[in-house]
Design a protein around this motif. Sequence first.
Motif, PDB file in Angstrom:
ATOM      1  N   LEU A  73       0.852  -1.192   0.000  1.00 12.51           N
ATOM      2  CA  LEU A  73       0.000   0.000   0.000  1.00 12.51           C
ATOM      3  C   LEU A  73       0.887   1.242   0.000  1.00 12.51           C
ATOM      4  N   ALA A  74       0.419   2.280  -0.677  1.00 17.13           N
ATOM      5  CA  ALA A  74       1.144   3.545  -0.665  1.00 17.13           C
ATOM      6  C   ALA A  74       0.972   4.185   0.707  1.00 17.13           C
ATOM      7  N   THR A  75       1.991   4.868   1.156  1.00 15.36           N
ATOM      8  CA  THR A  75       1.878   5.533   2.457  1.00 15.36           C
ATOM      9  C   THR A  75       1.877   7.052   2.331  1.00 15.36           C
ATOM     10  N   ASP A  76       2.758   7.594   1.530  1.00 17.32           N
ATOM     11  CA  ASP A  76       2.833   9.059   1.439  1.00 17.32           C
ATOM     12  C   ASP A  76       2.369   9.609   0.105  1.00 17.32           C
ATOM     13  N   VAL A  77       2.646   8.896  -0.969  1.00 12.63           N
ATOM     14  CA  VAL A  77       2.262   9.385  -2.300  1.00 12.63           C
ATOM     15  C   VAL A  77       1.596   8.246  -3.080  1.00 12.63           C
ATOM     16  N   ALA A  78       0.436   8.525  -3.685  1.00 11.81           N
ATOM     17  CA  ALA A  78      -0.178   7.578  -4.619  1.00 11.81           C
ATOM     18  C   ALA A  78       0.374   7.915  -5.995  1.00 11.81           C
ATOM     19  N   ARG A  79       0.835   6.888  -6.742  1.00 12.24           N
ATOM     20  CA  ARG A  79       1.571   7.178  -7.979  1.00 12.24           C
ATOM     21  C   ARG A  79       0.865   6.744  -9.249  1.00 12.24           C
ATOM     22  N   TYR A  80      -0.287   6.123  -9.136  1.00  7.84           N
ATOM     23  CA  TYR A  80      -1.088   5.842 -10.340  1.00  7.84           C
ATOM     24  C   TYR A  80      -2.535   5.668  -9.932  1.00  7.84           C
ATOM     25  N   GLN A  81      -3.418   5.880 -10.874  1.00  5.98           N
ATOM     26  CA  GLN A  81      -4.827   5.693 -10.589  1.00  5.98           C
ATOM     27  C   GLN A  81      -5.056   4.214 -10.307  1.00  5.98           C
ATOM     28  N   GLY A  82      -5.537   3.907  -9.100  1.00  8.34           N
ATOM     29  CA  GLY A  82      -5.705   2.509  -8.720  1.00  8.34           C
ATOM     30  C   GLY A  82      -4.682   2.054  -7.694  1.00  8.34           C
ATOM     31  N   ASP A  83      -3.680   2.878  -7.419  1.00 12.23           N
ATOM     32  CA  ASP A  83      -2.677   2.566  -6.390  1.00 12.23           C
ATOM     33  C   ASP A  83      -3.417   2.370  -5.063  1.00 12.23           C
ATOM     34  N   GLY A  84      -3.151   1.288  -4.361  1.00 12.82           N
ATOM     35  CA  GLY A  84      -3.837   1.010  -3.099  1.00 12.82           C
ATOM     36  C   GLY A  84      -3.355   1.932  -1.986  1.00 12.82           C
ATOM     37  N   VAL A  85      -4.292   2.452  -1.205  1.00 14.74           N
ATOM     38  CA  VAL A  85      -3.904   3.335  -0.096  1.00 14.74           C
ATOM     39  C   VAL A  85      -4.417   2.833   1.247  1.00 14.74           C
ATOM     40  N   ALA A  86      -5.449   1.983   1.257  1.00 10.32           N
ATOM     41  CA  ALA A  86      -5.991   1.464   2.515  1.00 10.32           C
ATOM     42  C   ALA A  86      -6.694   0.146   2.218  1.00 10.32           C
ATOM     43  N   VAL A  87      -6.991  -0.598   3.277  1.00 10.61           N
ATOM     44  CA  VAL A  87      -7.634  -1.894   3.088  1.00 10.61           C
ATOM     45  C   VAL A  87      -8.686  -2.105   4.167  1.00 10.61           C
ATOM     46  N   VAL A  88      -9.798  -2.736   3.770  1.00 13.86           N
ATOM     47  CA  VAL A  88     -10.905  -2.960   4.699  1.00 13.86           C
ATOM     48  C   VAL A  88     -11.230  -4.449   4.703  1.00 13.86           C
ATOM     49  N   VAL A  89     -11.556  -4.972   5.883  1.00  8.55           N
ATOM     50  CA  VAL A  89     -11.896  -6.381   5.997  1.00  8.55           C
ATOM     51  C   VAL A  89     -13.274  -6.480   6.645  1.00  8.55           C
ATOM     52  N   ALA A  90     -14.133  -7.327   6.077  1.00  4.44           N
ATOM     53  CA  ALA A  90     -15.509  -7.391   6.577  1.00  4.44           C
ATOM     54  C   ALA A  90     -16.058  -8.805   6.458  1.00  4.44           C
ATOM     55  N   GLU A  91     -17.224  -8.995   7.062  1.00  2.00           N
ATOM     56  CA  GLU A  91     -17.843 -10.322   7.087  1.00  2.00           C
ATOM     57  C   GLU A  91     -18.420 -10.734   5.735  1.00  2.00           C
ATOM     58  N   SER A  92     -18.659  -9.774   4.844  1.00  2.00           N
ATOM     59  CA  SER A  92     -19.204 -10.130   3.535  1.00  2.00           C
ATOM     60  C   SER A  92     -18.544  -9.283   2.456  1.00  2.00           C
ATOM     61  N   ARG A  93     -18.691  -9.752   1.230  1.00  2.00           N
ATOM     62  CA  ARG A  93     -18.163  -9.019   0.081  1.00  2.00           C
ATOM     63  C   ARG A  93     -18.741  -7.598   0.033  1.00  2.00           C
ATOM     64  N   GLY A  94     -20.074  -7.531   0.208  1.00  2.00           N
ATOM     65  CA  GLY A  94     -20.745  -6.234   0.129  1.00  2.00           C
ATOM     66  C   GLY A  94     -20.282  -5.292   1.229  1.00  2.00           C
ATOM     67  N   ALA A  95     -20.165  -5.809   2.464  1.00  2.00           N
ATOM     68  CA  ALA A  95     -19.755  -4.955   3.574  1.00  2.00           C
ATOM     69  C   ALA A  95     -18.331  -4.454   3.366  1.00  2.00           C
ATOM     70  N   ALA A  96     -17.465  -5.312   2.800  1.00  2.00           N
ATOM     71  CA  ALA A  96     -16.087  -4.881   2.556  1.00  2.00           C
ATOM     72  C   ALA A  96     -16.067  -3.736   1.549  1.00  2.00           C
ATOM     73  N   MET A  97     -16.904  -3.855   0.533  1.00  2.00           N
ATOM     74  CA  MET A  97     -16.939  -2.787  -0.477  1.00  2.00           C
ATOM     75  C   MET A  97     -17.526  -1.503   0.105  1.00  2.00           C
TER      76      MET A  97
END
Lengths: 787, 156
Positions: A98-122
């Motif tokens: 994951l990027a921490t200080d600078v995002a360098r392309y459209q789509g570069d990951g910056v954070a992540v979420v974990v949830a009980e279902s696909r929908g909740a994660a989104m």
Amino acid sequence: MAATETFVGRSVLRKEDPELLTGRGRYTDDLSVPGMLWMAVVRSPFAHARIRGVDVTRALAVPGVVAAFAGSDFRWAGPLLMAWPVTEDLKNPPHYPLATDVARYQGDGVAVVVAESRGAAMDGAEAVQVDYDPLPAVTDVEAALAEGAPLVHEDLGTNESFTWSLTNGDVDAVFASAPIRIEERYRIQRQVPNAIEPRAILVEPNIATGQFTMWDSTQVPHVVRTAMALATGISESKLRIIAPRVGGGFGSKLQVYPEEALALELARRLGRPIKWTETRSENFLATHHGRDQVQRMELAADERGKIVGFRAHILANMGAYLRIISPGTPVLGAFLYCGAYTGEAYQVTLTGVFTNTTPVDAYRGAGRPEATNAIERAIDALARRVGKDPVEIRRINFMPPFTEATPSIGGLTIDSGDYHATLDKAIELFDLEQLRKEQRARRERGDVRQIGIGLSTYLENCGWGPSRVIGNVLRYAGGGWEAATVRCHPTGKVVLVVGTTPHGQGSETAYAQVVADELGIAVDDVDVLFGDTDVAPSGWDTYGSRGAAVGTPAVHRAARRVREKARAIAAHELEVAEDDLEWSDGAFRVRGAPDQARTIPQIAFSAWTGHNLPDGVEPGLEASSFFDPENLVFPYGAHICAVEVDTETGATRVLRYVAVDDVGTVINPMLVEGQVIGGVVQGIAEALYEEALYDESGNLVTSSMQAYGLPGPPEAPTIITGSHVTPSTTNELGIKGVGETGTIASPPAVLNAIVDALSPLGVTEIERPATPEKVWRAIQRAKGERA
Amino acid sequence: MTRISLTVNGQRREADVEPRTLLVYFLREHLGLTGTNVGCDTSTCGACTVHLDGESVKSCTLLAVQADGREVTTIEALARDGELHPLQEAFRRNHALQCGYCTPGMVMAAASLLRERPNPTEEEVREGLEGNLCRCTGYQNIVKAVLDAAASGARV
Ligand code: FES
Ligand code: FES
């Protein structure tokens, strides 16, 4: 009973098919385990932005969300593996999941979420708040090298990652004294691989043993295992990577991806299984892209069009980071800017350039379609310049036929080839005379629909190896060998374990054919296991057309070793000397008394009981091979097509396409033909439709299958195939490779045809992809210049 | 949660689903029928094609609740008694699949195409399968397989 049937060389139907046809094939997203959580990645909408802050509070409030983290919440043991530092001074800023200080392309990951279902994660991912400070972006290689361009990695002070070059002969002198010199410029547009199965990952931790199982839609489970150990610090012995059925790769899944490391790390952190499946929209941004070069190609020749010098200068877009073999991708084509032609001097310079775009890496053909485009387009330009026919100019420049390894001006030692033979055959299948007649008729009557005929007589290198050369000379960090184990069960059924990881090629069937013939059993009696690092611990997986060329010799050698051991046991049982036995009709038979025989299943049973083995022979019937090739292999061929161009609308249609390839010895003609046709259609789409297009601020404009131009059944022409065989001298089976020939050969054939169709109008060049709009513009431009 | 009841592959099914659940996810994740695949999020690829009341539909474009009271057939129900369906046979015979990911959708779309047009021309097959994408085969052998199945006269 001995099998009298043999299988190699026949179109045996695929072992893979029944499960895939009935929906019983298991792809990664088909799998679930109890207690599984879903992961979603928050991605930068900006091509370049400073990340001022990431606030996950709102995400945590979404029902079902279990955890959410910013890039700065992770401490990685190491960056994601980049395995090919092509030069000593290459600049390779570490790429973390994951990027921490600078995002360098459209789509570069910056954070992540974990949830009980696909929908909740989104939903959770949507709720993460990221404070971005957008920065100027650069997406084009030439713009990125210009003075004052935005810097993708500020601390480097430049967007240039490396410059690699190769010189053979006195290039300057050859160019200075040649009467004819041409210089062409081509832009190889960026491609999105678009395997129909998006990437997917499922990680299951065992918190008691510290072991992790990762099911992964990847071409390279072995590479992923090593790379995950390096990124997370979890020892390789605790990691089991399984690639179940994989729905196509085309290079896009030979990568080591951020999501793999994230899912693994989160499974460790949360102690629960983690699943992630990419959406197609994400795939467009987060799965690596291919091609994207600006080429300057120069040829020096005499007045007859005999080439003496080749000089190519390539700017290769690397995207925002160097991924697993990004810098090596253009190098894979660097020896092929001379095609199948002779000359006196050769020079290639490659510059890898950072831009604010999705990382670029291997896509079916990797570096070789680009090189083939340059030389096959340029030789047509030379033909026009010296007033020669495209067939004739190729004939006077081809390397003469050879059956022993022969050096090329591009620095390769080529296994075998007869370039005239494939061209002759292609012309014959194509019915060139007839189409030239039709072309003349349309020209004479000034038909709105003109016909052009285009050729591509490509040469390529694949079957990556030998390890010591790719390591010591080309600075590749991995190996090029392949492994196989043949294990006979007591009843004579056989398990073959291979280190390659097929994902559509049909290698299971082809390998089983080889083992069946070697052991005198049926294809159905051979089960093939692969794609699981616990089951097949050694190997370098499937990419670069290596499944047949490098994988099969390992399979063949392992089976041969089994047979040699069986010979000793057979001789002992039949009470004859080993030399008195011959292998014929699927069994060891006593010379002169063929009814006295032992089959492999019989010996397998003896070897299992161990009741009556010769002294010094161990029980069991099993053998392995690690095969490291002595050289690459060099498929080649001649592709010819006729393209109809509507001179009023710019619309094009491939009327006829003939592909004649020499891929060496063929194990299964049906599989080879399938690879050729699929590859050719993919390459035609590259020539005519597909493009990953960024706008000035770095937004991917063609970000859906439709916008991108993926062809459907109505767009695809029928491909006529033919073959010629000169066995490779690289391996004892004579196999070359076939996975990539289609995408390597076809784009220049199509583009040459379009230019040929429009040459009476004064068109000399067409930009890729040759969409109706671009064709129409080229016609208008030529008309304008004439007026 | 909404209660739905429908027939899937000949079996009656009742389930409580979230109203936003797509039919494809209902089939895959609630019923474990993972033969139907997902290749996109823009209803472009056709990997998710199933039959709804005998007609082919992209199951990612429907909500599960829209299938309430109706009949769904998926790839899992095409082969009967351990015998491949004639179209599946034709796909195998003609090497019409490589990675197999598009295949279930392709076969389902082809089956409904042949039901409507038992003797299609090549062009009709290509047009009829327009909504199904394959990245591996270049379509040629898929088209061949469908024509072969039609020519063999097998009931589809
Ligand atoms: S998943 Fe692509 S159309 Fe349904
Ligand atoms: S067989 Fe791979 S997408 Fe069709």
